[in-house]
Design a protein around this motif. Structure first.
Motif, mmCIF file in Angstrom:
data_model
loop_
_atom_site.group_PDB
_atom_site.id
_atom_site.type_symbol
_atom_site.label_atom_id
_atom_site.label_comp_id
_atom_site.label_asym_id
_atom_site.label_seq_id
_atom_site.Cartn_x
_atom_site.Cartn_y
_atom_site.Cartn_z
ATOM 1 N N PHE A 1 -9.671 -14.560 2.449
ATOM 2 C CA PHE A 1 -9.341 -13.917 3.716
ATOM 3 C C PHE A 1 -10.608 -13.746 4.550
ATOM 4 C CE2 PHE A 1 -5.602 -11.981 1.474
ATOM 5 C CZ PHE A 1 -4.627 -12.420 2.348
ATOM 6 N N LYS A 2 -10.403 -13.500 5.829
ATOM 7 C CA LYS A 2 -11.498 -13.202 6.748
ATOM 8 C C LYS A 2 -11.191 -11.882 7.440
ATOM 9 C CE LYS A 2 -12.459 -18.022 7.420
ATOM 10 N NZ LYS A 2 -12.187 -19.196 8.166
ATOM 11 N N ALA A 3 -12.066 -11.460 8.306
ATOM 12 C CA ALA A 3 -11.890 -10.253 9.140
ATOM 13 C C ALA A 3 -11.671 -9.010 8.296
ATOM 14 C CB ALA A 3 -10.787 -10.463 10.167
ATOM 15 N N ASP A 4 -10.561 -8.287 8.536
ATOM 16 C CA ASP A 4 -10.364 -6.987 7.888
ATOM 17 C C ASP A 4 -10.076 -7.082 6.387
ATOM 18 O OD1 ASP A 4 -7.855 -8.123 8.433
ATOM 19 O OD2 ASP A 4 -6.887 -6.172 8.574
ATOM 20 N N ARG A 5 -9.833 -8.274 5.868
ATOM 21 C CA ARG A 5 -9.602 -8.448 4.426
ATOM 22 C C ARG A 5 -10.716 -9.282 3.783
ATOM 23 N NH1 ARG A 5 -4.483 -7.656 1.835
ATOM 24 N NH2 ARG A 5 -2.944 -6.796 3.233
ATOM 25 N N GLN A 6 -11.858 -9.382 4.434
ATOM 26 C CA GLN A 6 -12.964 -10.165 3.895
ATOM 27 C C GLN A 6 -13.313 -9.661 2.499
ATOM 28 O OE1 GLN A 6 -16.290 -10.613 6.460
ATOM 29 N NE2 GLN A 6 -17.306 -12.040 5.113
ATOM 30 N N GLY A 7 -13.572 -10.592 1.585
ATOM 31 C CA GLY A 7 -13.865 -10.252 0.200
ATOM 32 C C GLY A 7 -12.632 -10.330 -0.686
ATOM 33 N N GLN A 8 -11.464 -10.458 -0.054
ATOM 34 C CA GLN A 8 -10.214 -10.595 -0.794
ATOM 35 C C GLN A 8 -9.720 -12.035 -0.693
ATOM 36 O OE1 GLN A 8 -7.431 -7.745 0.797
ATOM 37 N NE2 GLN A 8 -8.697 -6.008 0.222
ATOM 38 N N LEU A 9 -8.883 -12.405 -1.649
ATOM 39 C CA LEU A 9 -8.289 -13.733 -1.669
ATOM 40 C C LEU A 9 -6.788 -13.621 -1.786
ATOM 41 C CD1 LEU A 9 -11.093 -13.870 -3.611
ATOM 42 C CD2 LEU A 9 -10.622 -16.256 -3.181
ATOM 43 N N LYS B 1 5.574 -14.122 0.129
ATOM 44 C CA LYS B 1 4.815 -13.258 -0.786
ATOM 45 C C LYS B 1 3.507 -13.909 -1.212
ATOM 46 C CE LYS B 1 7.889 -10.007 -1.022
ATOM 47 N NZ LYS B 1 7.681 -8.727 -0.423
ATOM 48 N N ARG B 2 2.475 -13.071 -1.283
ATOM 49 C CA ARG B 2 1.141 -13.514 -1.698
ATOM 50 C C ARG B 2 0.589 -12.553 -2.742
ATOM 51 N NH1 ARG B 2 3.260 -16.770 0.961
ATOM 52 N NH2 ARG B 2 2.612 -17.661 2.917
ATOM 53 N N LEU B 3 -0.104 -13.112 -3.722
ATOM 54 C CA LEU B 3 -0.846 -12.302 -4.668
ATOM 55 C C LEU B 3 -2.218 -12.073 -4.045
ATOM 56 C CD1 LEU B 3 -0.991 -11.105 -7.585
ATOM 57 C CD2 LEU B 3 -2.173 -13.209 -8.197
ATOM 58 N N VAL B 4 -2.553 -10.836 -3.774
ATOM 59 C CA VAL B 4 -3.830 -10.500 -3.148
ATOM 60 C C VAL B 4 -4.741 -9.930 -4.229
ATOM 61 C CG1 VAL B 4 -4.974 -9.106 -1.386
ATOM 62 C CG2 VAL B 4 -2.716 -10.082 -0.931
ATOM 63 N N PHE B 5 -5.961 -10.445 -4.292
ATOM 64 C CA PHE B 5 -6.900 -10.035 -5.327
ATOM 65 C C PHE B 5 -8.324 -10.150 -4.816
ATOM 66 C CE2 PHE B 5 -6.064 -14.525 -5.708
ATOM 67 C CZ PHE B 5 -7.290 -15.094 -5.985
ATOM 68 N N GLU B 6 -9.265 -9.663 -5.623
ATOM 69 C CA GLU B 6 -10.682 -9.762 -5.280
ATOM 70 C C GLU B 6 -11.463 -10.057 -6.550
ATOM 71 O OE1 GLU B 6 -11.616 -5.962 -3.583
ATOM 72 O OE2 GLU B 6 -11.469 -4.929 -5.497
ATOM 73 N N PRO B 7 -12.616 -10.699 -6.429
ATOM 74 C CA PRO B 7 -13.453 -10.926 -7.610
ATOM 75 C C PRO B 7 -13.883 -9.589 -8.206
ATOM 76 C CG PRO B 7 -14.171 -12.309 -5.787
ATOM 77 C CD PRO B 7 -13.183 -11.325 -5.232
ATOM 78 N N ALA C 1 -13.489 -13.173 -13.433
ATOM 79 C CA ALA C 1 -12.586 -12.030 -13.525
ATOM 80 C C ALA C 1 -12.185 -11.609 -12.115
ATOM 81 C CB ALA C 1 -13.262 -10.865 -14.236
ATOM 82 N N VAL C 2 -10.917 -11.233 -11.984
ATOM 83 C CA VAL C 2 -10.425 -10.765 -10.691
ATOM 84 C C VAL C 2 -9.682 -9.448 -10.871
ATOM 85 C CG1 VAL C 2 -10.234 -13.095 -9.718
ATOM 86 C CG2 VAL C 2 -8.235 -12.045 -10.785
ATOM 87 N N ARG C 3 -9.614 -8.709 -9.791
ATOM 88 C CA ARG C 3 -8.883 -7.445 -9.739
ATOM 89 C C ARG C 3 -7.690 -7.663 -8.807
ATOM 90 N NH1 ARG C 3 -12.804 -4.903 -7.847
ATOM 91 N NH2 ARG C 3 -13.695 -4.492 -9.876
ATOM 92 N N ILE C 4 -6.485 -7.544 -9.346
ATOM 93 C CA ILE C 4 -5.274 -7.744 -8.535
ATOM 94 C C ILE C 4 -5.030 -6.500 -7.692
ATOM 95 C CG2 ILE C 4 -2.781 -8.112 -8.585
ATOM 96 C CD1 ILE C 4 -3.265 -9.782 -11.129
ATOM 97 N N LEU C 5 -4.887 -6.708 -6.388
ATOM 98 C CA LEU C 5 -4.672 -5.613 -5.446
ATOM 99 C C LEU C 5 -3.192 -5.408 -5.122
ATOM 100 C CD1 LEU C 5 -7.654 -6.433 -3.097
ATOM 101 C CD2 LEU C 5 -7.577 -4.780 -4.971
ATOM 102 N N GLY C 6 -2.397 -6.465 -5.294
ATOM 103 C CA GLY C 6 -0.972 -6.310 -5.062
ATOM 104 C C GLY C 6 -0.285 -7.601 -4.693
ATOM 105 N N ILE C 7 1.017 -7.526 -4.582
ATOM 106 C CA ILE C 7 1.847 -8.623 -4.105
ATOM 107 C C ILE C 7 2.424 -8.159 -2.777
ATOM 108 C CG2 ILE C 7 3.908 -10.008 -4.510
ATOM 109 C CD1 ILE C 7 3.350 -9.705 -7.513
#
Length: 85
Positions: free
Chosen positions: A32-40, A48-54, A74-80
């Motif tokens: 992601f970019k902008a307000d979700r930078q650092g997340q994938l 639906k998307r699985l949102v996570f971060e390293p 390793a990733v940390r799942i933030l949500g679906i």
């Protein structure tokens, strides 16, 4: 999202050795970019998307800058979520 699909997707993610393996899974995986930078985001079904971060501190970076997907183990799942809402 049905249970069988969700379990299959979780098994695929669990089998990955690094974030680079996500590029070979069905669906698109991107940063992601902008307000979700650092997340994938990894496409699931429909919107639906699985949102996570390293889950690394500091984040592994390529020599020229940017996230080194091959060194994220390793990733940390933030949500679906539906990221289009």
């Amino acid at each position: 999202m049905d249970i069988l699909f969700r379990n299959k997707r979780l098994d695929e993610l669990d089998a990955a050795t690094c974030l680079l393996d996500f590029r070979f899974l069905p669906g698109r995986c991107h940063e992601f970019k902008a307000d979700r930078q650092g997340q994938l985001s990894l496409d699931l079904r429909g919107p639906k998307r699985l949102v996570f971060e390293p889950a690394h501190e500091p984040l592994p970076e390529k020599p020229g800058g940017g996230l080194d997907w091959g060194r994220v183990t390793a990733v940390r799942i933030l949500g679906i979520v539906d990221t289009h809402e």
